[in-house]
Design a protein around this motif. Structure first.
Motif, PDB file in Angstrom:
ATOM      1  N   LEU A 206       0.836  -1.205   0.000  1.00 44.70           N
ATOM      2  CA  LEU A 206       0.000   0.000   0.000  1.00 44.70           C
ATOM      3  C   LEU A 206       0.875   1.261   0.000  1.00 44.70           C
ATOM      4  CD1 LEU A 206      -2.867   1.235   0.278  1.00 44.70           C
ATOM      5  CD2 LEU A 206      -2.568   1.149   2.755  1.00 44.70           C
ATOM      6  N   ALA A 207       1.949   1.211   0.799  1.00 45.22           N
ATOM      7  CA  ALA A 207       2.842   2.376   0.866  1.00 45.22           C
ATOM      8  C   ALA A 207       3.487   2.626  -0.503  1.00 45.22           C
ATOM      9  CB  ALA A 207       3.917   2.153   1.925  1.00 45.22           C
ATOM     10  N   LEU A 208       3.812   1.538  -1.208  1.00 43.42           N
ATOM     11  CA  LEU A 208       4.413   1.689  -2.543  1.00 43.42           C
ATOM     12  C   LEU A 208       3.402   2.280  -3.519  1.00 43.42           C
ATOM     13  CD1 LEU A 208       6.313  -1.679  -2.344  1.00 43.42           C
ATOM     14  CD2 LEU A 208       7.451   0.507  -2.796  1.00 43.42           C
ATOM     15  N   LEU A 209       2.134   1.901  -3.348  1.00 47.05           N
ATOM     16  CA  LEU A 209       1.070   2.460  -4.205  1.00 47.05           C
ATOM     17  C   LEU A 209       0.905   3.962  -3.932  1.00 47.05           C
ATOM     18  CD1 LEU A 209      -2.298   0.820  -5.051  1.00 47.05           C
ATOM     19  CD2 LEU A 209      -2.372   3.050  -3.998  1.00 47.05           C
ATOM     20  N   VAL A 210       0.915   4.312  -2.638  1.00 43.06           N
ATOM     21  CA  VAL A 210       0.786   5.733  -2.266  1.00 43.06           C
ATOM     22  C   VAL A 210       1.960   6.534  -2.825  1.00 43.06           C
ATOM     23  CG1 VAL A 210       0.836   7.325  -0.281  1.00 43.06           C
ATOM     24  CG2 VAL A 210      -0.614   5.287  -0.213  1.00 43.06           C
ATOM     25  N   LYS A 211       3.158   5.946  -2.684  1.00 42.03           N
ATOM     26  CA  LYS A 211       4.360   6.641  -3.174  1.00 42.03           C
ATOM     27  C   LYS A 211       4.280   6.831  -4.698  1.00 42.03           C
ATOM     28  CE  LYS A 211       8.543   8.236  -2.860  1.00 42.03           C
ATOM     29  NZ  LYS A 211       8.791   9.491  -2.154  1.00 42.03           N
ATOM     30  N   GLU A 212       3.771   5.806  -5.397  1.00 40.68           N
ATOM     31  CA  GLU A 212       3.653   5.932  -6.849  1.00 40.68           C
ATOM     32  C   GLU A 212       2.681   7.067  -7.206  1.00 40.68           C
ATOM     33  OE1 GLU A 212       1.706   3.007  -9.353  1.00 40.68           O
ATOM     34  OE2 GLU A 212       3.460   2.917 -10.629  1.00 40.68           O
ATOM     35  N   ALA A 213       1.571   7.154  -6.433  1.00 40.56           N
ATOM     36  CA  ALA A 213       0.599   8.226  -6.686  1.00 40.56           C
ATOM     37  C   ALA A 213       1.255   9.586  -6.454  1.00 40.56           C
ATOM     38  CB  ALA A 213      -0.606   8.040  -5.778  1.00 40.56           C
ATOM     39  N   GLU A 214       2.117   9.672  -5.410  1.00 38.15           N
ATOM     40  CA  GLU A 214       2.814  10.949  -5.136  1.00 38.15           C
ATOM     41  C   GLU A 214       3.752  11.309  -6.283  1.00 38.15           C
ATOM     42  OE1 GLU A 214       2.900  10.338  -0.279  1.00 38.15           O
ATOM     43  OE2 GLU A 214       4.807  10.527  -1.366  1.00 38.15           O
ATOM     44  N   LEU A 215       4.420  10.298  -6.812  1.00 39.12           N
ATOM     45  CA  LEU A 215       5.419  10.547  -7.870  1.00 39.12           C
ATOM     46  C   LEU A 215       4.801  10.838  -9.222  1.00 39.12           C
ATOM     47  CD1 LEU A 215       8.141   7.778  -7.271  1.00 39.12           C
ATOM     48  CD2 LEU A 215       8.365  10.226  -6.883  1.00 39.12           C
ATOM     49  N   ARG A 216       3.696  10.087  -9.540  1.00 36.95           N
ATOM     50  CA  ARG A 216       3.194  10.152 -10.922  1.00 36.95           C
ATOM     51  C   ARG A 216       1.762  10.650 -11.028  1.00 36.95           C
ATOM     52  NH1 ARG A 216       5.720   4.918 -10.928  1.00 36.95           N
ATOM     53  NH2 ARG A 216       7.913   5.368 -11.297  1.00 36.95           N
ATOM     54  N   GLY A 217       1.207  11.105  -9.934  1.00 40.30           N
ATOM     55  CA  GLY A 217      -0.156  11.654  -9.984  1.00 40.30           C
ATOM     56  C   GLY A 217      -1.209  10.634  -9.620  1.00 40.30           C
ATOM     57  N   SER A 218      -1.033   9.387 -10.056  1.00 40.23           N
ATOM     58  CA  SER A 218      -1.977   8.324  -9.656  1.00 40.23           C
ATOM     59  C   SER A 218      -1.277   6.976  -9.776  1.00 40.23           C
ATOM     60  CB  SER A 218      -3.217   8.351 -10.551  1.00 40.23           C
ATOM     61  OG  SER A 218      -2.827   8.009 -11.863  1.00 40.23           O
ATOM     62  N   PRO A 219      -1.765   5.978  -9.033  1.00 42.17           N
ATOM     63  CA  PRO A 219      -1.123   4.659  -9.141  1.00 42.17           C
ATOM     64  C   PRO A 219      -1.407   4.049 -10.509  1.00 42.17           C
ATOM     65  CG  PRO A 219      -2.631   4.767  -7.250  1.00 42.17           C
ATOM     66  CD  PRO A 219      -2.884   5.975  -8.077  1.00 42.17           C
ATOM     67  N   SER A 220      -0.471   3.258 -11.006  1.00 38.33           N
ATOM     68  CA  SER A 220      -0.664   2.629 -12.319  1.00 38.33           C
ATOM     69  C   SER A 220      -1.612   1.442 -12.177  1.00 38.33           C
ATOM     70  CB  SER A 220       0.682   2.160 -12.849  1.00 38.33           C
ATOM     71  OG  SER A 220       1.211   1.178 -11.972  1.00 38.33           O
ATOM     72  N   LEU A 221      -2.146   1.015 -13.325  1.00 36.22           N
ATOM     73  CA  LEU A 221      -3.036  -0.149 -13.323  1.00 36.22           C
ATOM     74  C   LEU A 221      -2.287  -1.386 -12.818  1.00 36.22           C
ATOM     75  CD1 LEU A 221      -5.752  -1.366 -14.015  1.00 36.22           C
ATOM     76  CD2 LEU A 221      -5.045  -1.532 -16.403  1.00 36.22           C
ATOM     77  N   ALA A 222      -1.021  -1.510 -13.250  1.00 34.91           N
ATOM     78  CA  ALA A 222      -0.223  -2.662 -12.821  1.00 34.91           C
ATOM     79  C   ALA A 222      -0.102  -2.682 -11.286  1.00 34.91           C
ATOM     80  CB  ALA A 222       1.158  -2.588 -13.471  1.00 34.91           C
ATOM     81  N   MET A 223       0.146  -1.496 -10.698  1.00 32.67           N
ATOM     82  CA  MET A 223       0.290  -1.408  -9.234  1.00 32.67           C
ATOM     83  C   MET A 223      -1.028  -1.771  -8.545  1.00 32.67           C
ATOM     84  SD  MET A 223       2.450  -0.701  -6.818  1.00 32.67           S
ATOM     85  CE  MET A 223       3.721   0.529  -6.774  1.00 32.67           C
ATOM     86  N   TRP A 224      -2.151  -1.326  -9.121  1.00 34.97           N
ATOM     87  CA  TRP A 224      -3.466  -1.672  -8.547  1.00 34.97           C
ATOM     88  C   TRP A 224      -3.662  -3.182  -8.548  1.00 34.97           C
ATOM     89  CZ3 TRP A 224      -6.126   1.093  -5.426  1.00 34.97           C
ATOM     90  CH2 TRP A 224      -6.272   2.482  -5.597  1.00 34.97           C
TER      91      TRP A 224
END
Ligand SMILES: NC(=O)C1=CN([C@@H]2O[C@H](COP(=O)(O)OP(=O)(O)OC[C@H]3O[C@@H](n4cnc5c(N)ncnc54)[C@H](OP(=O)(O)O)[C@@H]3O)[C@@H](O)[C@H]2O)C=CC1
Ligand SMILES: CC(C)=CCC[C@@H](C)[C@H]1CC=C2C3=C(CC[C@@]21C)[C@@]1(C)CC[C@H](O)C(C)(C)[C@@H]1CC3
Length: 418
Positions: A206-224
């Motif tokens: 979950l933390a990696l998903l949040v970090k991805e959203a911070e970096l790229r605006g939203s989590p990627s489909l792959a991350m979901w």
């Protein structure tokens, strides 16, 4: 206390030498994976781009966070449970009691994390702490295993596991001497197998998903997808918590470094490898491919859950209408073996389902790198080895009836292949 006389279980993992090598190799592999996932080339094989210094590994903040996490999970374990289940019968004919509140612990953890985040807790900072957290988790596993080894020295002989009483300290330290080490109602193996590591794994994801959203605006489909699949797996394990009481780890294996390290360090820090990889190596994923991967995961889950539930239902009550119509083989022990349904397809249908899911967890990461397929490769090796151990034990337990089962169900894990 001295180990019992008489025939001992054959040594596994290459005996004391193999155990000594694994004591070093397992943590080294975990750190290699953590470093590779954050490096540009993300190479599974070959040396990491750079080795971390002690300052990158040691952090008092990580130690505090880790101890707080273990404390929180221990406190949740001690909360009143909706049910108290009895384990399998032990050598002295007694049965241990276990609280069934793992799913409740997962939900309460999610609520607490949610509260923390809304109060300003920076969950997205966790990925930066993975290295020092993995370091303190490894230290904890070593210290804890030492404690378990010492505790086993004063345990009664009937409390020792068949595999961990070789008399060689390194081998026994690795495999674990005591079967169910406890202090009062607190069962260390049961706690570690399902709580801090498994729940920690989904929190790291979950933390990696949040970090991805911070970096790229939203989590990627792959991350979901990776987050969703693995949350389903962990949620399922905790929802069916009682089923773990009949697994090999609880009924047969001692609690030593292998399981302690596996449970509290290896699971959270290497099972989250796909999400770690995706954070630094974003992968495009279209809807048709995502749908196909979801279907693969669903098929794997259907087999995994169907097979595990069928066996558990049968072991709990063979006349349950859901399993009463299945064909069985009688054994000299009075227990029966299923020979139709899932367990008539291959001898380990649950492993097959688990492996199909493992494939679905890696596919969202694309095919440009081998690293995110590490879990699939490691897990295949683990399950092939585990299957062989289980077959040996079943042959010993059921003799001719097991041979008859193998004749009627010739394939081990994959129909017509293996
Ligand atoms: N994600 C991960 O890292 C891991 C996941 N797993 C998963 O954990 C789950 C449990 O695995 P594990 O504990 O290895 O083994 P199983 O749940 O497959 O249990 C094996 C036992 O089942 C019983 N059994 C075997 N065949 C039959 C039959 N035909 N009819 C009735 N009972 C039978 C025997 O015990 P008895 O007769 O005494 O009941 C045997 O010892 C699996 O789904 C596996 O995929 C496992 C390891 C790691
Ligand atoms: C390489 C190394 C350190 C090996 C140790 C092996 C452990 C990591 C695994 C042994 C059996 C496990 C199980 C699960 C997690 C991994 C370990 C601890 C499990 C809790 C995962 C969730 C499943 O639904 C399960 C409950 C069936 C499963 C039980 C076995």
């Amino acid at each position: 206390m001295a180990p019992p006389e008489g025939p001992r279980a054959p040594l596994e993992f290459g005996g004391p030498l193999g155990a000594a090598a694994l004591l070093l190799l397992l943590p080294a592999t975990m750190f290699h994976l953590l470093l590779a996932a954050r490096s540009g080339p993300a190479r599974l094989l070959g040396p990491p781009a750079s080795l971390p210094g002690l300052e990158a590994l040691w952090s008092p903040r990580a130690l505090l966070l880790w101890l707080a996490w273990l404390g929180l999970q221990a406190a949740l374990y001690l909360l009143p449970a909706r049910k108290v289940a009895e384990g399998q019968e032990l050598e002295d004919k007694s049965r241990l009691r276990y609280p069934i509140n793992g799913f409740q612990a997962l939900v309460l953890t999610a609520l607490l994390v949610g509260l923390g985040v809304s109060a300003g807790l920076p969950l997205g900072a966790l990925p930066e702490m993975l290295l020092p957290l993995a370091f303190v988790a490894t230290l904890t596993a070593f210290i804890f295993s030492l404690f378990l080894y010492m505790k086993a020295q004063v345990a009664p002989v009937s409390a020792l596991a068949p595999g961990g009483i070789s008399g060689n300290p390194i081998y026994d330290f690795f495999l674990g001497r005591e079967l169910n080490p406890r202090i009062c109602f607190f069962d260390f193996k049961y706690f570690c197998e399902l709580r801090p590591g498994l729940i920690g794994w989904v929190l790291i994801n979950l933390a990696l998903l949040v970090k991805e959203a911070e970096l790229r605006g939203s989590p990627s489909l792959a991350m979901w997808l990776v987050n969703g699949f693995q949350l389903l797996y962990v949620g399922d394990a905790l929802w069916h918590e009682e089923a773990i009481l009949t697994t090999m780890d609880i009924t047969h294996d001692g609690f030593g470094f292998m399981l302690a390290f596996g449970d509290i360090a290896w699971v959270p820090f290497t099972y989250s490898l796909q999400a770690q990889f995706l954070l630094r190596h974003p992968q495009p994923l279209g809807l048709p491919m995502a749908s196909a991967i979801c279907l693969i995961n669903a098929i794997g889950y259907y087999i995994f859950r169907g097979a595990n539930s069928q066996k558990n239902t049968f072991r709990k009550n063979p006349s349950d209408p859901r399993v009463a119509g299945l064909e069985t083989i009688s054994t000299a022990t009075g227990r029966k073996l299923l020979v139709s349904g899932w367990w008539g397809m291959v001898r380990h249908p649950n492993y097959l389902g688990d492996l199909i899911m493992a494939l679905a967890w890696s596919l969202p990461c694309g095919v440009s790198h081998l690293l995110p397929y590490f879990y699939l490769l490691y897990f295949t090796a683990l399950l092939v080895h585990r299957e062989a151990r289980d077959e040996r034990q079943c042959l010993q337990k059921y003799g001719l009836a097991w041979q008859e089962y193998c004749r009627r169900v010739p394939y081990r894990i994959v129909p017509y292949i293996y």
